[in-house]
Design a protein around this motif. Structure first.
Motif, PDB file in Angstrom:
ATOM      1  N   TYR A   5       0.807  -1.213   0.000  1.00 37.22           N
ATOM      2  CA  TYR A   5       0.000   0.000   0.000  1.00 37.22           C
ATOM      3  C   TYR A   5       0.847   1.273   0.000  1.00 37.22           C
ATOM      4  O   TYR A   5       0.314   2.374   0.045  1.00 37.22           O
ATOM      5  CB  TYR A   5      -0.959  -0.027   1.194  1.00 37.22           C
ATOM      6  N   GLN A  45     -13.971   2.353 -12.458  1.00 41.54           N
ATOM      7  CA  GLN A  45     -14.261   1.686 -11.199  1.00 41.54           C
ATOM      8  C   GLN A  45     -12.994   1.127 -10.537  1.00 41.54           C
ATOM      9  O   GLN A  45     -12.941   0.970  -9.323  1.00 41.54           O
ATOM     10  CB  GLN A  45     -15.237   0.527 -11.444  1.00 41.54           C
ATOM     11  N   ARG A  46     -11.989   0.801 -11.331  1.00 42.08           N
ATOM     12  CA  ARG A  46     -10.799   0.117 -10.832  1.00 42.08           C
ATOM     13  C   ARG A  46      -9.587   1.041 -10.705  1.00 42.08           C
ATOM     14  O   ARG A  46      -8.450   0.582 -10.557  1.00 42.08           O
ATOM     15  CB  ARG A  46     -10.499  -1.082 -11.748  1.00 42.08           C
ATOM     16  N   THR A  48      -8.447   2.755  -8.383  1.00 40.83           N
ATOM     17  CA  THR A  48      -7.675   2.776  -7.141  1.00 40.83           C
ATOM     18  C   THR A  48      -6.474   1.840  -7.202  1.00 40.83           C
ATOM     19  O   THR A  48      -5.625   1.862  -6.300  1.00 40.83           O
ATOM     20  CB  THR A  48      -8.546   2.396  -5.929  1.00 40.83           C
ATOM     21  N   ASN A 326     -13.624  -7.517  -8.192  1.00 38.10           N
ATOM     22  CA  ASN A 326     -13.497  -6.599  -7.052  1.00 38.10           C
ATOM     23  C   ASN A 326     -12.918  -5.273  -7.523  1.00 38.10           C
ATOM     24  O   ASN A 326     -11.701  -5.068  -7.475  1.00 38.10           O
ATOM     25  CB  ASN A 326     -12.593  -7.209  -5.972  1.00 38.10           C
ATOM     26  N   PRO A 327     -13.768  -4.355  -7.985  1.00 41.77           N
ATOM     27  CA  PRO A 327     -13.265  -3.059  -8.428  1.00 41.77           C
ATOM     28  C   PRO A 327     -12.441  -2.347  -7.354  1.00 41.77           C
ATOM     29  O   PRO A 327     -11.499  -1.619  -7.681  1.00 41.77           O
ATOM     30  CB  PRO A 327     -14.549  -2.280  -8.750  1.00 41.77           C
ATOM     31  N   ASP A 328     -12.801  -2.577  -6.107  1.00 44.18           N
ATOM     32  CA  ASP A 328     -12.101  -1.951  -4.978  1.00 44.18           C
ATOM     33  C   ASP A 328     -11.145  -2.937  -4.305  1.00 44.18           C
ATOM     34  O   ASP A 328     -11.035  -2.984  -3.076  1.00 44.18           O
ATOM     35  CB  ASP A 328     -13.111  -1.408  -3.966  1.00 44.18           C
ATOM     36  N   VAL A 330      -7.967  -3.046  -3.879  1.00 41.83           N
ATOM     37  CA  VAL A 330      -6.939  -2.482  -2.996  1.00 41.83           C
ATOM     38  C   VAL A 330      -7.514  -2.287  -1.594  1.00 41.83           C
ATOM     39  O   VAL A 330      -6.908  -2.687  -0.599  1.00 41.83           O
ATOM     40  CB  VAL A 330      -6.400  -1.154  -3.558  1.00 41.83           C
ATOM     41  N   ARG A 331      -8.691  -1.705  -1.513  1.00 45.76           N
ATOM     42  CA  ARG A 331      -9.320  -1.483  -0.209  1.00 45.76           C
ATOM     43  C   ARG A 331      -9.656  -2.809   0.472  1.00 45.76           C
ATOM     44  O   ARG A 331      -9.434  -2.967   1.683  1.00 45.76           O
ATOM     45  CB  ARG A 331     -10.590  -0.644  -0.368  1.00 45.76           C
ATOM     46  N   ARG A 332     -10.174  -3.756  -0.290  1.00 45.50           N
ATOM     47  CA  ARG A 332     -10.525  -5.045   0.310  1.00 45.50           C
ATOM     48  C   ARG A 332      -9.288  -5.757   0.852  1.00 45.50           C
ATOM     49  O   ARG A 332      -9.343  -6.361   1.938  1.00 45.50           O
ATOM     50  CB  ARG A 332     -11.237  -5.927  -0.729  1.00 45.50           C
ATOM     51  N   GLU A 335      -8.167  -3.847   4.075  1.00 43.06           N
ATOM     52  CA  GLU A 335      -9.063  -3.998   5.221  1.00 43.06           C
ATOM     53  C   GLU A 335      -9.351  -5.460   5.562  1.00 43.06           C
ATOM     54  O   GLU A 335     -10.067  -5.737   6.529  1.00 43.06           O
ATOM     55  CB  GLU A 335     -10.381  -3.266   4.945  1.00 43.06           C
ATOM     56  N   THR A 360     -19.054  -2.829  -4.757  1.00 42.66           N
ATOM     57  CA  THR A 360     -17.934  -2.370  -3.946  1.00 42.66           C
ATOM     58  C   THR A 360     -18.379  -2.349  -2.489  1.00 42.66           C
ATOM     59  O   THR A 360     -19.564  -2.468  -2.174  1.00 42.66           O
ATOM     60  CB  THR A 360     -17.485  -0.964  -4.378  1.00 42.66           C
TER      61      THR A 360
END
Length: 361
Positions: A5, A45-46, A48, A326-328, A330-332, A335, A360
């Motif tokens: 990250y 959407q992707r 990130t 999973n468009p998000d 990085v966040r998934r 977290e 998301t």
């Protein structure tokens, strides 16, 4: 120690993190082989991801090997890709376009005037492609003549310029998965004589000349390359000495100062350490021979990716299918959230379903 990250300086291009969305063919281009509004949304959407590498995009009409894949050789295509890059940048992302010529993995129905596919050889692989009528056997290729090489190299140059004109931050030359450029690299396919066949120096000549030309056109800091030393994808046996071949190649690329080398480890979409290999491939030795930014791909979990970054065995991690569902992502990952399940029956062709409708957090 660095983490997934942390931000990364990619030859002067700031990446927010070290997770890269790998190039992923989705077969959703509209007539004229153009991205459309769904494509814009899909990549937005992707955004990130630290870096998005687009789906493989053909450099010319002769480079196409599957139905409904986008190109980057017409004014309409440049304009359409401009909408994609604008959306990604507005969302804070970075975008490299993967430049593609499939070589012998094609069908006459996909090529101008029913032309035969072109390759380093006239030998046909036992491979399939996706055409209007569904999956079909690839057509028999013809071997490119030596006097056709300058025109082919110039197609890569023009495509790279078009990608930059479309707002992309850079380009990735697709020299993996046994499409055209790897058909020249490997002695299992390349049966020609002359300046582009025989020795390792000659078999790497086309790739090196393309990279030199593209670097001169758009700047080496905007150019990466993808390699797959051990894959047998597309019915292509490995080279007789892959370690020597790919080491020589990256040694020729090193002085150019390119942005990165992107390596598929093991079989594309399969075993990371193929059991049928004559001997293991030493990716760390290849990384050392190149000495620059090193991107790895193939089946990396969150834990594997984090370990590779922390240990310094990679600078960037390219992840494919999990970014589709999973468009998000990085966040998934950050977290520890559960991942969406991939809808495999909606990978190729179709509309929004399995493309832009994944939730998301």
């Amino acid at each position: 120690m660095p983490t997934l990250y942390d931000s990364f300086d990619l030859s002067g291009i700031h990446l927010d993190n070290r997770l890269v969305m790998a190039p992923l063919t989705r077969n959703r281009a509209t007539p004229g082989n153009k991205p459309n509004a769904l494509t814009v949304e899909y990549y937005r959407q992707r955004a990130t991801a630290g870096l998005i590498i687009t789906e493989a995009t053909q450099i010319s009409p002769m480079g196409q090997g599957y139905i409904d894949t986008p190109g980057i050789y017409s004014a309409d295509q440049i304009e359409a890709w401009g909408s994609v890059s604008d959306a990604v940048h507005a969302a804070g992302g970075k975008l490299f376009m993967q430049l593609w010529h499939v070589g012998r993995i094609s069908h006459t129905s996909l090529l101008p005037d029913g032309a035969s596919p072109v390759s380093s050889t006239d030998r046909k692989p036992n491979a399939m492609t996706f055409a209007a009528e569904g999956f079909v056997e690839v057509s028999a290729p013809r071997a490119l003549r030596d006097d056709e090489m300058p025109g082919l190299i110039d197609d890569y140059r023009k495509a790279a310029r078009n990608a930059i004109d479309a707002g992309c931050d850079g380009v990735e030359i697709h020299s993996a998965n046994n499409y055209l450029l790897e058909q020249f690299l490997r002695d299992s396919v390349n049966d020609r004589s002359g300046p582009y066949g025989g020795s390792i120096e000659n078999r790497t000549r086309l790739v090196v000349e393309i990279m030199q030309t593209v670097c001169r056109e758009v700047g080496a800091n905007r150019v990466g390359i993808r390699l797959s030393p051990m894959t047998t994808f597309n019915d292509t046996p490995r080279d007789s000495d892959p370690q020597a071949l790919y080491t020589y190649l990256v040694e020729q690329l090193k002085p150019l100062g390119i942005a990165y080398v992107h390596v598929v480890e093991g079989e594309t979409g399969g075993a990371r350490e193929p059991e049928d290999a004559a001997r293991p491939f030493d990716y760390n030795a290849l990384k050392a021979a190149f000495g620059g930014c090193w991107m790895v791909n193939n089946g990396y979990s969150k834990e594997m990716a984090g370990s590779a970054i922390a240990q310094g065995s990679a600078d960037l991690i390219a992840i494919g299918r999990p970014f589709i569902s999973n468009p998000d992502l990085v966040r998934r990952f950050e977290e520890g959230a559960e991942l969406n399940q991939l809808q495999e029956d909606k990978l190729y062709g179709g509309g929004a379903a399995g493309y832009t409708d994944y939730p998301t957090l």
